[in-house]
Design an enzyme around this catalytic site. Structure first.
Site, short mmCIF file in Angstrom:
data_model
loop_
_atom_site.label_atom_id
_atom_site.label_comp_id
_atom_site.label_asym_id
_atom_site.label_seq_id
_atom_site.Cartn_x
_atom_site.Cartn_y
_atom_site.Cartn_z
N ASP A 111 0.86 -1.18 0.00
CA ASP A 111 0.00 0.00 0.00
C ASP A 111 0.90 1.24 0.00
O ASP A 111 1.84 1.32 0.82
CB ASP A 111 -0.87 -0.01 1.28
CG ASP A 111 -2.29 0.44 1.01
OD1 ASP A 111 -3.23 -0.32 1.33
OD2 ASP A 111 -2.45 1.55 0.47
N ASP A 218 -2.89 4.83 -2.28
CA ASP A 218 -3.89 5.44 -1.39
C ASP A 218 -4.27 6.85 -1.87
O ASP A 218 -3.39 7.62 -2.29
CB ASP A 218 -3.24 5.54 0.00
CG ASP A 218 -4.23 5.87 1.10
OD1 ASP A 218 -5.24 5.16 1.22
OD2 ASP A 218 -4.00 6.85 1.83
N GLU A 277 -6.62 4.38 -5.58
CA GLU A 277 -7.90 4.54 -4.91
C GLU A 277 -8.44 5.90 -5.32
O GLU A 277 -7.98 6.94 -4.86
CB GLU A 277 -7.73 4.48 -3.39
CG GLU A 277 -9.05 4.56 -2.67
CD GLU A 277 -8.93 5.11 -1.26
OE1 GLU A 277 -8.01 5.90 -1.01
OE2 GLU A 277 -9.76 4.73 -0.43
N HIS A 354 -11.08 -2.82 3.30
CA HIS A 354 -10.92 -2.50 4.73
C HIS A 354 -11.65 -1.23 5.14
O HIS A 354 -11.66 -0.87 6.33
CB HIS A 354 -9.42 -2.34 5.04
CG HIS A 354 -8.84 -1.16 4.34
ND1 HIS A 354 -8.72 -1.10 2.97
CD2 HIS A 354 -8.42 0.02 4.81
CE1 HIS A 354 -8.23 0.07 2.63
NE2 HIS A 354 -8.04 0.78 3.72
N ASP A 355 -12.23 -0.53 4.17
CA ASP A 355 -12.93 0.73 4.46
C ASP A 355 -14.45 0.59 4.45
O ASP A 355 -15.16 1.59 4.55
CB ASP A 355 -12.57 1.79 3.40
CG ASP A 355 -11.21 2.39 3.64
OD1 ASP A 355 -10.63 2.90 2.66
OD2 ASP A 355 -10.72 2.33 4.78
#
Ligand code: TEU
Length: 584
Positions: A111, A218, A277, A354-355
């Site tokens: 990430d 990210d 993202e 994960h969000d």
């Protein structure tokens, strides 16, 4: 549409980069597997489970942030890009994970969290030490404003993602610094070339040199800000701070920065996979500017729309659950399945991360009688979607949201707690449910916490995740929902995922590269779509309700045979609750 593309051709397979046909599995290190009994997942624990991932059919492991961090935002606040959180292990452990993946013909991506660092990063510690420090300009520092009563005010009226202002006052140098997220996550100033070079060296090259195969990037479209930071119009009259995402999404230099990072940091290492993202970019032509192969910026992006289904319409209403109809999901899926047709772009297929809350709880049903069948129905939707497929840890065994009766004390995530605590402070105008109650209701469905419960390996204490005290409570149903119980059960969700992931590869031309077309757009109960390429066709039929529904597309099955379904017996004209079928 390119002159060579026929109606059905989605994407030329000539540019068949290794990452287009890969199945990617997201590992959230804190919750995956704890190998040393300290209650935290760790990287040696991931190494121990690589065989499990290979048996599932995983080609690429995406490891969420494992860097050294004070963990205010679970590692998305990096204090040293070149070191690993001690609770997770060491740099050598990551090198062992790279080797474990490569030995099995699998890949590993990390990430890349470089919109901001932690406030504990050496760069920020230097930057905040004095106004003339040579790293002062590596972050965004601005003087205060004053209102007519002489009260000190932040440089602009922006609301951050975790509730509260995007500006925090620094007493020592008497200026504010910018943070779109927590105050412990100061934004790096990408307008400063020296800062960008340091990022490329420390966060990118350091890990590519260790054999990592790429990155999930990210907040990929937030690095270029409107640095005059003007106030934004008031849309939330009850608050001084206002949503201002237009001040940092798709900013004036974003493509310059991402192209430079591609040219300088990624391209020298060959075909590095990058998945950005991407938030708040509704127009597909703007998304193509990021993912077109000729753009040389990113391999692909996650468009977060599907994750936001059921969320409120504005940033401050994000955790106010908003009922949705199936046509909303159809329009989102169709849009991000089809926008690459006839282009040199690529897309992604995902519905968990994960969000977000668990897809079975959000889009299927986590009622005992429907949990497994709806998990399999959703698996059929995912494996037949065009683009690179991403599944999130636990999705393969049908993990579900935390029980509704869990109190707020079991929720750990900075974002959800930020909204809850803000609601506690807001004075209520009496009558009806309070904002706090509405937020709590929303968190029970939408909170990021639901995807962060410990992975459920077996029915031993804490689901076999740890022999210690887990940092987060394991789901009460881990005795029923776990890998061990499903691994040798041919009718389990896990076995179903293994089977349909194999089918995805067997029919890659249609499932990974096919053109997507919705058939029953206005139907709010079923979602039927066709995947096509040249003369080949597949018909996917999904019942998103807990009741039987008429199958209205029976004529479309002419000349087709049932390839796979989630019921052992089905009758053509009627779809059972959460029944899914794929005809070929
Ligand atoms: O998320 C970006 C972000 O803005 C999230 O709030 C996302 O938009 C929303 O929660 C769910 O759709 C990334 C990481 O995925 C997230 O975990 C971090 O908290 C955030 O950036 C800051 O690094």
């Amino acid at each position: 549409m390119s002159p060579h593309a026929t109606q059905d051709t989605a994407v030329p397979t000539g540019t068949n980069n290794w990452w287009k046909e890969a199945t990617v599995y997201q590992v959230y290190p804190a919750s995956f597997y704890d190998s040393n009994g300290d209650g935290w997942g760790d990287i040696p624990g991931v190494v121990k489970k690589v065989d499990y991932l290979q048996s599932l059919g995983v080609d690429v492991v995406w490891l969420s942030p494992m860097y050294d961090s004070p963990m205010h935002d679970m590692g998305y606040d990096v204090s040293d890009y070149e070191n690993v959180l001690p609770a997770y292990g060491t740099v050598q452990d990551v090198e062992s994970l790279v080797e474990a993946c490569h030995l099995r013909g699998m890949k590993l991506i990390l990430d890349l969290v470089v919109n901001h660092s932690s406030d504990q990063h050496a760069w920020f510690q230097e930057s905040r030490s004095s106004k003339d420090n040579d790293k002062r300009d590596w972050y965004f520092w601005r003087p205060p404003r004053y209102d007519e009563a002489g009260n000190r005010m932040p440089p602009s009226n922006y609301r951050g993602y975790f509730a509260g202002s995007t500006w925090t006052w620094d007493e020592k140098t008497e200026e504010y610094y910018l943070h779109l997220y927590a105050k412990e996550q100061p934004d790096l100033n990408w307008d400063n070339k020296t800062t960008r070079e340091a990022i490329y060296n420390s966060a990118v090259r350091f890990w590519l040199d260790k054999g990592v195969d790429g990155f999930r990037v990210d907040t990929v479209n937030k690095y270029s800000k409107h640095t005059s930071f003007p106030d934004v119009p008031i849309t939330d009259p009850k608050s001084y701070i206002q949503p201002a995402i237009g001040m940092w999404c798709n900013g004036p230099r974003i493509h310059e920065f991402l192209r430079e990072m591609y040219d300088e940091a990624f391209a020298p290492y060959g075909d590095v996979m990058t998945v950005g993202e991407l938030a708040n970019t509704p127009d597909p032509k703007n998304v193509l500017e990021y993912v077109g192969a000729s753009a040389k910026e990113l391999s692909m992006v996650f468009h977060l729309d599907i994750g936001h289904i059921g969320m409120g319409p504005s940033l401050e209403e994000k955790y106010i659950f908003t009922p949705w109809k199936l046509t909303k999901m159809k329009s989102i899926v169709e849009k991000w399945q089809s926008f690459i047709e006839g282009t040199d772009g690529w897309t992604t297929a995902f519905c968990e991360n994960h969000d977000n809350g668990r897809s079975v709880s959000r889009f299927g049903s986590d009622a005992p009688e429907f949990r497994e069948i709806s998990a399999k129905m959703l698996a059929l939707m995912m494996v037949t979607m065009t683009g690179t497929l991403f599944i999130y840890q636990g999705q393969e065994i049908g993990m579900i949201n935390a029980p509704r009766e869990w109190p707020i004390e079991e929720y750990k995530d900075i974002e959800g707690l930020g909204y809850y605590r803000e609601a506690e402070q807001r004075s209520e105008n009496g009558g009806g449910p309070t904002r706090k109650e509405n937020i709590m209701d929303g968190l029970r469905i939408l909170a990021r916490d639901h995807s962060r419960l410990p992975m459920q390996w077996d029915d031993s204490e804490h689901a076999g995740f740890t022999t210690g005290k887990p940092w987060m409570r394991a789901h009460d149903l881990y005795g029923e929902i776990n890998v061990k119980r499903q691994e040798n059960d041919a009718s389990s969700v896990l076995s179903f995922w293994k089977d349909v992931l194999r089918l995805r590869k067997e029919y890659r031309e249609l499932f990974i590269h096919g053109a997507f077309q919705v058939l029953d757009y206005e139907n709010q109960e079923t979602f039927c779509f066709v995947k096509s390429r040249d003369e080949k066709r597949a018909l996917v039929v999904l019942n998103f309700t807990d009741k039987s529904q008429p199958f209205t597309q029976t004529e479309k099955t002419a000349g087709m045979k049932l390839l796979v379904g989630n019921y052992s017996v089905s009758s053509l004209g009627t779809l059972k609750p959460f029944e899914g079928r794929v005809y070929m």
